[in-house]
Design a protein around this motif. Structure first.
Motif, PDB file in Angstrom:
ATOM      1  N   GLN A 171      39.151  34.328  38.594  1.00 36.52           N
ATOM      2  CA  GLN A 171      37.812  33.755  38.716  1.00 36.52           C
ATOM      3  C   GLN A 171      37.598  32.636  37.702  1.00 36.52           C
ATOM      4  O   GLN A 171      36.969  31.620  38.013  1.00 36.52           O
ATOM      5  N   LEU A 172      38.138  32.803  36.504  1.00 35.82           N
ATOM      6  CA  LEU A 172      38.015  31.748  35.497  1.00 35.82           C
ATOM      7  C   LEU A 172      38.804  30.503  35.902  1.00 35.82           C
ATOM      8  O   LEU A 172      38.492  29.394  35.457  1.00 35.82           O
ATOM      9  N   ALA A 173      39.812  30.682  36.755  1.00 36.79           N
ATOM     10  CA  ALA A 173      40.560  29.543  37.296  1.00 36.79           C
ATOM     11  C   ALA A 173      39.891  28.962  38.537  1.00 36.79           C
ATOM     12  O   ALA A 173      40.456  28.086  39.198  1.00 36.79           O
ATOM     13  N   GLY A 174      38.699  29.464  38.870  1.00 31.93           N
ATOM     14  CA  GLY A 174      37.920  28.891  39.962  1.00 31.93           C
ATOM     15  C   GLY A 174      38.067  29.575  41.298  1.00 31.93           C
ATOM     16  O   GLY A 174      37.534  29.097  42.301  1.00 31.93           O
ATOM     17  N   HIS A 175      38.775  30.706  41.345  1.00 30.02           N
ATOM     18  CA  HIS A 175      39.035  31.379  42.618  1.00 30.02           C
ATOM     19  C   HIS A 175      38.107  32.575  42.810  1.00 30.02           C
ATOM     20  O   HIS A 175      38.187  33.550  42.049  1.00 30.02           O
ATOM     21  N   PRO A 176      37.241  32.558  43.818  1.00 24.67           N
ATOM     22  CA  PRO A 176      36.483  33.770  44.147  1.00 24.67           C
ATOM     23  C   PRO A 176      37.444  34.879  44.577  1.00 24.67           C
ATOM     24  O   PRO A 176      38.550  34.613  45.063  1.00 24.67           O
ATOM     25  N   VAL A 177      37.015  36.126  44.406  1.00 28.08           N
ATOM     26  CA  VAL A 177      37.852  37.276  44.766  1.00 28.08           C
ATOM     27  C   VAL A 177      37.018  38.254  45.588  1.00 28.08           C
ATOM     28  O   VAL A 177      35.948  38.683  45.149  1.00 28.08           O
ATOM     29  N   ILE A 178      37.505  38.585  46.785  1.00 22.98           N
ATOM     30  CA  ILE A 178      36.846  39.595  47.609  1.00 22.98           C
ATOM     31  C   ILE A 178      37.795  40.768  47.802  1.00 22.98           C
ATOM     32  O   ILE A 178      39.001  40.654  47.564  1.00 22.98           O
ATOM     33  N   TYR A 179      37.238  41.893  48.259  1.00 30.20           N
ATOM     34  CA  TYR A 179      38.029  43.130  48.339  1.00 30.20           C
ATOM     35  C   TYR A 179      37.775  43.842  49.658  1.00 30.20           C
ATOM     36  O   TYR A 179      36.668  43.808  50.201  1.00 30.20           O
ATOM     37  N   ASP A 180      38.820  44.488  50.142  1.00 34.19           N
ATOM     38  CA  ASP A 180      38.779  45.261  51.377  1.00 34.19           C
ATOM     39  C   ASP A 180      38.184  46.639  51.097  1.00 34.19           C
ATOM     40  O   ASP A 180      38.778  47.416  50.341  1.00 34.19           O
ATOM     41  N   ILE A 181      37.033  46.945  51.671  1.00 37.37           N
ATOM     42  CA  ILE A 181      36.451  48.270  51.461  1.00 37.37           C
ATOM     43  C   ILE A 181      36.496  49.075  52.752  1.00 37.37           C
ATOM     44  O   ILE A 181      36.624  48.523  53.847  1.00 37.37           O
ATOM     45  N   LEU A 182      36.364  50.389  52.594  1.00 38.48           N
ATOM     46  CA  LEU A 182      36.609  51.301  53.703  1.00 38.48           C
ATOM     47  C   LEU A 182      35.421  52.225  53.921  1.00 38.48           C
ATOM     48  O   LEU A 182      34.953  52.868  52.975  1.00 38.48           O
ATOM     49  N   PRO A 183      34.929  52.342  55.160  1.00 39.88           N
ATOM     50  CA  PRO A 183      33.912  53.358  55.462  1.00 39.88           C
ATOM     51  C   PRO A 183      34.574  54.695  55.790  1.00 39.88           C
ATOM     52  O   PRO A 183      34.070  55.489  56.565  1.00 39.88           O
ATOM     53  N   GLN A 184      35.741  54.896  55.208  1.00 38.41           N
ATOM     54  CA  GLN A 184      36.491  56.142  55.357  1.00 38.41           C
ATOM     55  C   GLN A 184      37.372  56.279  54.120  1.00 38.41           C
ATOM     56  O   GLN A 184      37.445  55.383  53.294  1.00 38.41           O
ATOM     57  N   THR A 185      38.068  57.389  54.002  1.00 41.28           N
ATOM     58  CA  THR A 185      38.923  57.607  52.842  1.00 41.28           C
ATOM     59  C   THR A 185      40.122  58.446  53.260  1.00 41.28           C
ATOM     60  O   THR A 185      40.253  58.810  54.436  1.00 41.28           O
ATOM     61  N   GLY A 186      41.014  58.722  52.309  1.00 43.43           N
ATOM     62  CA  GLY A 186      42.147  59.588  52.603  1.00 43.43           C
ATOM     63  C   GLY A 186      41.677  61.005  52.888  1.00 43.43           C
ATOM     64  O   GLY A 186      40.597  61.427  52.461  1.00 43.43           O
ATOM     65  N   ARG A 187      42.488  61.759  53.580  1.00 41.36           N
ATOM     66  CA  ARG A 187      42.070  63.079  54.074  1.00 41.36           C
ATOM     67  C   ARG A 187      41.507  63.962  52.963  1.00 41.36           C
ATOM     68  O   ARG A 187      40.408  64.500  53.078  1.00 41.36           O
ATOM     69  N   PHE A 188      42.240  64.133  51.876  1.00 40.01           N
ATOM     70  CA  PHE A 188      41.784  64.952  50.750  1.00 40.01           C
ATOM     71  C   PHE A 188      41.663  64.084  49.499  1.00 40.01           C
ATOM     72  O   PHE A 188      42.136  64.449  48.425  1.00 40.01           O
ATOM     73  N   SER A 189      41.044  62.928  49.614  1.00 37.95           N
ATOM     74  CA  SER A 189      40.932  62.042  48.457  1.00 37.95           C
ATOM     75  C   SER A 189      40.094  62.688  47.360  1.00 37.95           C
ATOM     76  O   SER A 189      39.328  63.634  47.598  1.00 37.95           O
ATOM     77  N   LYS A 190      40.209  62.161  46.161  1.00 41.59           N
ATOM     78  CA  LYS A 190      39.421  62.691  45.046  1.00 41.59           C
ATOM     79  C   LYS A 190      37.925  62.544  45.304  1.00 41.59           C
ATOM     80  O   LYS A 190      37.130  63.381  44.862  1.00 41.59           O
ATOM     81  N   PHE A 191      37.541  61.490  46.005  1.00 40.05           N
ATOM     82  CA  PHE A 191      36.126  61.294  46.319  1.00 40.05           C
ATOM     83  C   PHE A 191      35.618  62.431  47.199  1.00 40.05           C
ATOM     84  O   PHE A 191      34.505  62.933  47.009  1.00 40.05           O
ATOM     85  N   VAL A 192      36.433  62.863  48.151  1.00 39.88           N
ATOM     86  CA  VAL A 192      36.065  63.970  49.032  1.00 39.88           C
ATOM     87  C   VAL A 192      36.012  65.283  48.254  1.00 39.88           C
ATOM     88  O   VAL A 192      35.089  66.090  48.428  1.00 39.88           O
ATOM     89  N   LEU A 193      36.981  65.506  47.385  1.00 41.70           N
ATOM     90  CA  LEU A 193      37.015  66.763  46.632  1.00 41.70           C
ATOM     91  C   LEU A 193      35.859  66.852  45.640  1.00 41.70           C
ATOM     92  O   LEU A 193      35.309  67.936  45.412  1.00 41.70           O
ATOM     93  N   ALA A 194      35.483  65.716  45.052  1.00 41.02           N
ATOM     94  CA  ALA A 194      34.361  65.712  44.108  1.00 41.02           C
ATOM     95  C   ALA A 194      33.020  65.791  44.827  1.00 41.02           C
ATOM     96  O   ALA A 194      32.030  66.272  44.264  1.00 41.02           O
TER      97      ALA A 194
END
Length: 763
Positions: free
Chosen positions: A210-233
């Protein structure tokens, strides 16, 4: 070493001070004194001229030392006024180039001529030497060769589009085990020098980009891995099956069905069919002779309805609350949590494997996704062979079996809505949105691309506006995008929507997306210059009512996969080297004007005509094998730079003059009130191309066909223009070659994908 540097970002520590501490250690290890003066001069002058190092990435990996990489990047940072006298200087709230330029909307993301490059950090290693994943300095070399934009023309430097960098399951970036950074990305040497963990190394790379002038976007998911930590928590974010209970219910029904069928069949035959059915339900192969197949099919047909009934009942809200409570208890038991620990974070899940094993022992499994067209809940169908995991049937909104299309049984979609009544689970939605806000905060992302939302407002996912499938509802996406844009006015949103049924309003106005994925990747064979111009006009027709801004944009996609996804099987390598360059060229040189501004997407490796492996390296955490075609890169890069530096092309509009069946095509690019215009003449046929054809039976099939030259063609210069120059590639740039003014240009021969650029002046 520098743990104190990476405290939570909300603390008021000056970020430039933190970064300078890290950079000081990097420069000690890789001093510029190790670089010969003549090499320093070359790197400095080159980047001062172009804004970046005009190397294909493979050449950068092979040639650049770490010392040279840092030295050359300093020139990019200087151009962005954030680096002086060997140190970074910037305010905490001005790390993103969009913040530094005080952008108030996401229009920057949609601009004609702007590039978006898809990168997988793991793939940035030198795959021509080993499978070793990309590490910190590999990422910096990619940053060094990323093309700049042209702010005078409103074009930002190439946006970095990062696919998920989390630890993953089944070789798929879209099945995260947690929201952590994959440990495979950690550079041990960098950790030794600076104390940065894997996450901190990724954060620092994004900050430097970003300091070199490049915007950065990210791929997000409306789903997760089967037993991801987010699901377990947070067990409430998933629908859950109690497979053990389902098995009991189904086996009890097997007995009833056996009794019902015994009226018309021999008791011994019934017993054999029943035993085999139970064996298969439990994961055994259960051999069956052909003589009993009809009886077994009767059994299966009746039981299929019971499976639907039991599965639907178990996934209703009341039942889910009970199962989720059991899951919480198991998580707490495995981790020895105290009773007063009510709310868990992912970081609390330190025994993920043990927890998963205990849940499986208890028969507790998250309900999966399904097929692109499935509706309702997944229907439990029995255990897999050997009983390792549950299998499911999937049905569409008409009740037809679409299990053959299902490829998402190993993911866990979020429990956004109760499908039995259409009511939203606001607590789950809030948890999801808060997790996305935290993700943005952790990495300072400038935008999100939302995965797997291609069919969320059509008949496969909604009935009278009420969600009927596992996919993310439009209500959730509206809430997410509205929240992010309220927090960050310039925040950009990209939807993976391929324009099925033309739901532009729904994605743009209802869900607040700025940019749609478009249908280029499934229509490569169909995108002639005339068709691209029609696409531009359709977008103009939609946007004409948004005269005050907030217009919609649709990607122009050069590539995002390489044919390993066989149901698409459209990619530049099929076109040959000249064909691939022409595909890049025509998208760049067919601007749609004020109301059809469209950026361009391409993938790591495209710039040197890498012909395969994209899908593999997106999924697996391995380095990409890249082509070393520097001649292709020179042309690819020159086309891109010509457009960015030409205000008439990136802010003008193309009008088709001719687009014949034999491939001969020409168009004029103008921008009022400018007197200069550009005449483009080409043979739009590719040297080789996979096209869709229809057999006499009505079935569609694909066939690789060859293009042919066109002969003896003439194009007339518009009467109010004079012919001035033809632009020809010289070294790294297209340069004007004066031409005699004449009324027409005659072409004895134009080979497939050959193109010519002429400059005209209005008299």
């Amino acid at each position: 070493m520098f743990e104190f540097l990476f405290k939570k970002r909300e603390q008021e520590t000056a970020r430039d001070v933190e970064l300078n501490k890290v950079y000081e250690e990097l420069k000690k290890a890789y001093p510029s004194d190790n670089i010969p003066e003549i090499r320093k001069k070359y790197l400095s002058m080159h980047i001062q001229k172009y804004g970046y190092l005009t190397y294909p990435f493979q050449k950068a990996l092979d040639e650049l030392t770490n010392e040279e990489t840092l030295f050359a990047l300093e020139e990019k940072w200087k151009q962005n006024n954030v680096f002086k006298d060997g140190k970074f200087h910037f305010k905490n709230n001005q790390i993103s180039p969009l913040a530094r330029h005080q952008e108030k909307t996401s229009d920057w993301f949609k601009h004609e001529g702007h590039d978006i490059k898809l990168l997988n950090l793991a793939a940035l290693g030198n795959g021509n030497k080993s499978k070793e994943v990309g590490k910190f300095f590999d990422w910096l070399k990619q940053l060094l060769i990323l093309p700049t934009g042209n702010m005078d023309n409103g074009i930002y430097n190439t946006t970095i589009y990062l696919i998920p960098f989390h630890p993953r399951e089944f070789g798929c970036a879209y099945l995260p085990k947690s929201s952590e950074v994959s440990s495979k990305l950690k550079d041990d040497k960098i950790e030794e020098l600076t104390g940065m963990s894997a996450k901190q190394q990724v954060q620092t790379f994004i900050e430097m980009a970003q300091l070199a002038g490049h915007p950065v976007i990210y791929d997000i998911l409306p789903q997760t891995g089967r037993f991801s930590k987010f699901v377990l928590a947070n067990p409430q974010v998933a629908r859950w099956y109690d497979i053990n209970e389902l098995q009991k219910q189904l086996i009890a029904k097997v007995e009833e069905v056996a009794e019902f069928l015994s009226k018309d069949h021999d008791q011994d035959d019934i017993q054999i069919a029943k035993d085999v059915y139970i064996q298969r339900l439990q994961g055994s192969s259960g051999d069956l002779s052909p003589a009993f197949q009809e009886l077994y099919n009767n059994f299966d047909g009746i039981m299929a309805e019971h499976k639907k009934t039991f599965s639907n009942s178990m996934l209703e809200k009341g039942y889910q609350i009970k199962i989720q409570k059991r899951v919480r208890e198991i998580v707490a038991k495995v981790h020895n949590f105290k009773n007063d620990k009510k709310k868990l974070e992912e970081s609390d899940i330190t025994k993920q494997i043990d927890t998963i094993q205990e849940l499986m022992n208890e028969g507790l499994w998250p309900a999966p996704g399904g097929a692109w067209c499935s509706a309702g809940v997944p229907i439990y169908d029995g255990m897999s062979e050997c009983g390792g995991y549950p299998t499911f049937k999937h049905y569409d909104y008409k009740g037809d079996d679409v299990t053959a299309f299902a490829n998402l049984d190993c993911q866990t979609p979020y429990y956004f809505v109760n499908l039995e009544n259409g009511k939203f689970n606001e607590d789950v939605i809030e948890l999801f949105i808060n997790s996305m806000k935290q993700l943005q905060k952790d990495y300072n992302f400038d935008g999100f691309r939302v995965d797997h939302i291609d069919h969320i407002v059509d008949e496969v996912s909604e009935r009278n506006g009420v969600p009927i499938s596992y996919r993310a509802p439009r209500y959730v996406l509206n809430k997410l995008n509205t929240t992010m844009k309220k927090k960050i006015p310039y925040f950009a949103t990209l939807a993976e929507y391929m324009l099925w049924d033309n739901f532009l309003k729904e994605y743009h106005q209802d869900m607040k997306f700025d940019l749609l994925w478009g249908n280029d990747i499934i229509s490569q064979f169909d995108k002639t210059p005339e068709r691209i111009s029609e696409d531009n006009q359709n977008l103009t027709n939609y946007n004409i009512k948004f005269k005050k801004g907030n217009m919609l944009s649709i990607l122009k996609t050069y590539n995002n996969q390489d044919g390993e996804f066989h149901c698409i099987d459209q990619y530049p390598a099929q076109l040959g080297e000249n064909g691939a360059l022409y595909k890049w060229f025509k998208y760049k040189f067919l601007p749609g004007g004020k109301y059809a501004q469209r950026p361009m997407l391409y993938v790591d490796g495209d710039e040197s005509f890498t012909q395969g492996g994209t899908e593999y390296t997106i999924g697996e955490e391995v380095a990409m094998k890249r082509a070393e075609n520097e001649n292709f890169y020179t042309k690819f890069d020159a086309i891109d730079r010509f457009v960015k530096n030409n205000n008439i092309i990136n802010n003008g509009e193309a009008q088709i003059i001719v687009d014949d069946e034999d491939g001969f095509s020409a168009w004029l690019i103008t921008k009022e009130p400018m007197k200069t215009a550009y005449l483009i003449v080409s043979n739009h046929k590719y040297p080789t191309e996979k096209v869709m054809k229809t057999a006499a039976t009505g079935e569609s099939y694909k066939e690789l066909v060859e293009g042919y030259p066109v002969f003896d063609k003439e194009i007339y210069i518009p009467s109010d223009y004079d012919l001035k120059n033809e632009y020809v590639l010289k070294d790294k740039d297209y340069e004007p070659q004066p031409m005699e003014n004449m009324d027409s240009i005659h072409f004895e021969k134009l080979d497939p994908s050959e193109f010519r650029i002429y400059e005209l002046i209005r008299g």
